[in-house]
Write a protein that holds these residues in place. Structure first.
Motif, short mmCIF file in Angstrom:
data_model
loop_
_atom_site.label_atom_id
_atom_site.label_comp_id
_atom_site.label_asym_id
_atom_site.label_seq_id
_atom_site.Cartn_x
_atom_site.Cartn_y
_atom_site.Cartn_z
N UNK A 178 0.78 -1.23 0.00
CA UNK A 178 0.00 0.00 0.00
C UNK A 178 0.81 1.27 0.00
N UNK A 179 2.13 1.17 0.04
CA UNK A 179 2.98 2.36 0.08
C UNK A 179 3.77 2.48 -1.23
N UNK A 180 3.83 3.72 -1.76
CA UNK A 180 4.63 3.98 -2.96
C UNK A 180 6.11 3.75 -2.61
N UNK A 181 6.87 3.20 -3.53
CA UNK A 181 8.29 2.95 -3.25
C UNK A 181 9.17 3.75 -4.20
N UNK A 182 10.38 4.01 -3.74
CA UNK A 182 11.31 4.84 -4.50
C UNK A 182 11.66 4.18 -5.83
N UNK A 183 11.65 4.97 -6.90
CA UNK A 183 11.98 4.47 -8.23
C UNK A 183 10.84 3.75 -8.92
N UNK A 184 9.64 3.75 -8.30
CA UNK A 184 8.51 3.02 -8.86
C UNK A 184 7.55 3.89 -9.64
N UNK A 185 7.99 5.10 -10.02
CA UNK A 185 7.07 6.02 -10.70
C UNK A 185 7.67 6.47 -12.02
N UNK A 224 15.59 -12.57 -7.04
CA UNK A 224 16.96 -12.05 -7.23
C UNK A 224 16.96 -10.58 -7.70
N UNK A 225 15.84 -9.87 -7.46
CA UNK A 225 15.74 -8.48 -7.90
C UNK A 225 16.85 -7.64 -7.27
N UNK A 226 17.42 -6.71 -8.08
CA UNK A 226 18.59 -5.96 -7.61
C UNK A 226 18.31 -5.10 -6.38
N UNK A 227 17.09 -4.54 -6.28
CA UNK A 227 16.73 -3.78 -5.07
C UNK A 227 16.27 -4.78 -4.01
N UNK A 232 11.19 -10.38 -4.21
CA UNK A 232 10.21 -11.37 -3.80
C UNK A 232 8.88 -10.82 -3.32
N UNK A 233 8.71 -9.51 -3.33
CA UNK A 233 7.48 -8.93 -2.78
C UNK A 233 6.42 -8.69 -3.87
N UNK A 340 27.57 -6.54 -9.43
CA UNK A 340 27.18 -7.15 -8.16
C UNK A 340 28.06 -8.32 -7.78
N UNK A 341 29.36 -8.21 -8.02
CA UNK A 341 30.28 -9.29 -7.72
C UNK A 341 31.52 -8.75 -7.04
N UNK A 342 32.47 -9.62 -6.77
CA UNK A 342 33.75 -9.21 -6.19
C UNK A 342 34.86 -10.04 -6.81
#
Length: 430
Positions: A178-185, A224-227, A232-233, A340-342
């Motif tokens: 129910x809450x807007x999330x950053x980068x979702x607009x 495995x989403x980067x954020x 998984x949500x 996303x590695x080392x």
């Protein structure tokens, strides 16, 4: 000089090297002369100070160590390798046992020798050349690609619904719990339906929407989403289609052939495409046959490769990668962040390829010895000319860089491996 060899763990050999006291004395004398040319000693011009003065100025221990590091150790180590017929693949680990004036020098040098390679079959290998058949649909796919490039974007007819393949712009806003999330607009965001550039299921739910219609899209972010906070949500997006465009394609006919090629008819264009595809298929088959022959010759050898050789190759591969990135204006550390590695994961990722490369090189070097394949001046000249053409430089410029970087030996070794690989390829069973 006396040398004894003892096998140790990790495929290492420890050489115990003893050098007579008389040879140590000669090396110390040479060190005194060398150092007197390098240091300023009050009251004496460089190179003119007697040994006693140099010893008083620098200390006997300093001179003895210098004689060992720059004279005794390298010369006696090289002689020991020749005597024991050892070709090291690592730099030696030096441990001094005795280094004193008037006494025999004793030191140990631990190295990893080049492993023994037992060749299997490498001549007359039976490797099939598989040339892919060029089908009518392959030619048609090329024609359709040309047709697509000539297409024009047009607005969909009024009242149209979004269909698969349409080019849309849309406004959207995403909500999690129910809450807007950053980068979702997004506003007037361009999206081709079926491009799979959004989360799975998102684009499919827009099919059937009309311009101005608001639609709620329900999806679940992949595990495995980067954020990480969204991974998984489940999420709900409020979307509004702002425009729908479709690509208007020209007919596939002689006119299209004239527009996209030098040919007057579609049949001529198709014949040319088929010819090019067949030539490409032949080249691909040849390259695959060559690679398969080298792989087969490599698989046929028997060798126990020291871990250090593989790890060194991994290091070299990562260094080459870092240099390529730097040349493209990207720092290695930035790449690791983006990917996303080392370094540890990268080393693990490269390990299998590095092991295969090392084994192949060992095979090629051994075949070169067995067949007495040599590198001649013309071979090096041809390689340098090829490198110059590749990098847009002159052969003289490339030669200068190679010499300045001390890579003449590396170049010769690379050319030898290429010549040997070609020998194996030339001897494939007909």
């Amino acid at each position: 000089m006396k040398v004894t060899a003892e096998n140790g763990g990790n495929q290492q050999v420890t050489l115990t090297i003893e050098v007579e006291a008389a040879e140590v004395e000669k090396a110390v004398e040479r060190a005194c002369k060398r150092l007197s040319n390098r240091v300023n000693i009050p009251g004496f011009r460089k190179g003119k100070a007697p040994r006693k003065i140099v010893e008083n100025h620098l200390g006997k221990e300093y001179i003895l160590n210098d004689a060992f590091e720059y004279d005794l150790a390298p010369k006696s180590f090289d002689k020991a390798l020749d005597e024991q017929k050892i070709e090291p693949v690592t730099r030696p680990q030096i441990d001094v046992v005795t280094l004193e004036e008037g006494k025999d020098l004793v030191f140990k040098a631990t190295v990893t020798p080049r492993p023994e390679v037992k060749l299997g079959e490498y001549k007359g290998l039976s490797v099939e050349k598989k040339v892919d058949e060029v089908k009518d649909e392959d030619v048609d796919a090329q024609i359709k690609s040309m047709q697509d490039r000539q297409g024009k974007m047009v607005d969909a007819p009024e009242g149209s619904e979004v269909a698969d393949g349409d080019f849309t712009t849309l406004d959207f806003e995403g909500f999690v719990d129910g809450e807007a999330f950053q980068g979702g607009k997004g506003k007037d965001y361009p999206l081709q339906i079926g491009s799979h550039s959004f989360i799975d299921g998102f684009e499919d739910q827009l099919i059937g929407c009309k311009i101005g219609e608001e639609k709620e899209i329900n999806v679940t972010f992949p595990e495995e989403y980067q954020a990480k906070e969204l991974a998984g949500k489940p999420a709900m997006f409020k979307c509004t289609i702002r425009s729908i465009k479709r690509k208007e394609l020209p007919e596939i006919n002689d006119e299209l052939a004239k527009k996209v090629s030098k040919f007057d008819t579609l049949d001529e264009l198709k014949a040319d495409i088929r010819k090019n595809l067949e030539e490409n298929a032949e080249r691909k088959a040849e390259n695959e046959q060559k690679a398969a022959a080298i792989d087969m010759a490599t698989d046929n050898i028997t060798v126990d490769i020291p871990d250090v050789m593989v790890e060194n190759r991994v290091t070299a591969m990562i260094q080459e990668m870092a240099m390529r990135l730097e040349s493209q204006g990207l720092k290695f550390e930035q790449y690791l962040q983006y990917a996303g590695t080392d370094v540890a994961k990268l080393r693990e990722q490269y390990h299998e390829a590095a092991a295969k490369n090392v084994k192949t090189d060992l095979m090629l070097e051994e075949v070169a010895k067995a067949e007495d394949i040599k590198v001649e001046g013309k071979d090096l000249d041809a390689e340098v000319a090829g490198m110059a053409a590749q990098y847009g430089a002159t052969p003289q410029q490339v030669q200068k860089i190679i010499k300045e970087q001390g890579r003449v030996g590396d170049l010769a070794a690379s050319v030898l491996r290429k010549k040997t690989a070609q020998f194996i390829i030339d001897n494939i069973a007909k």
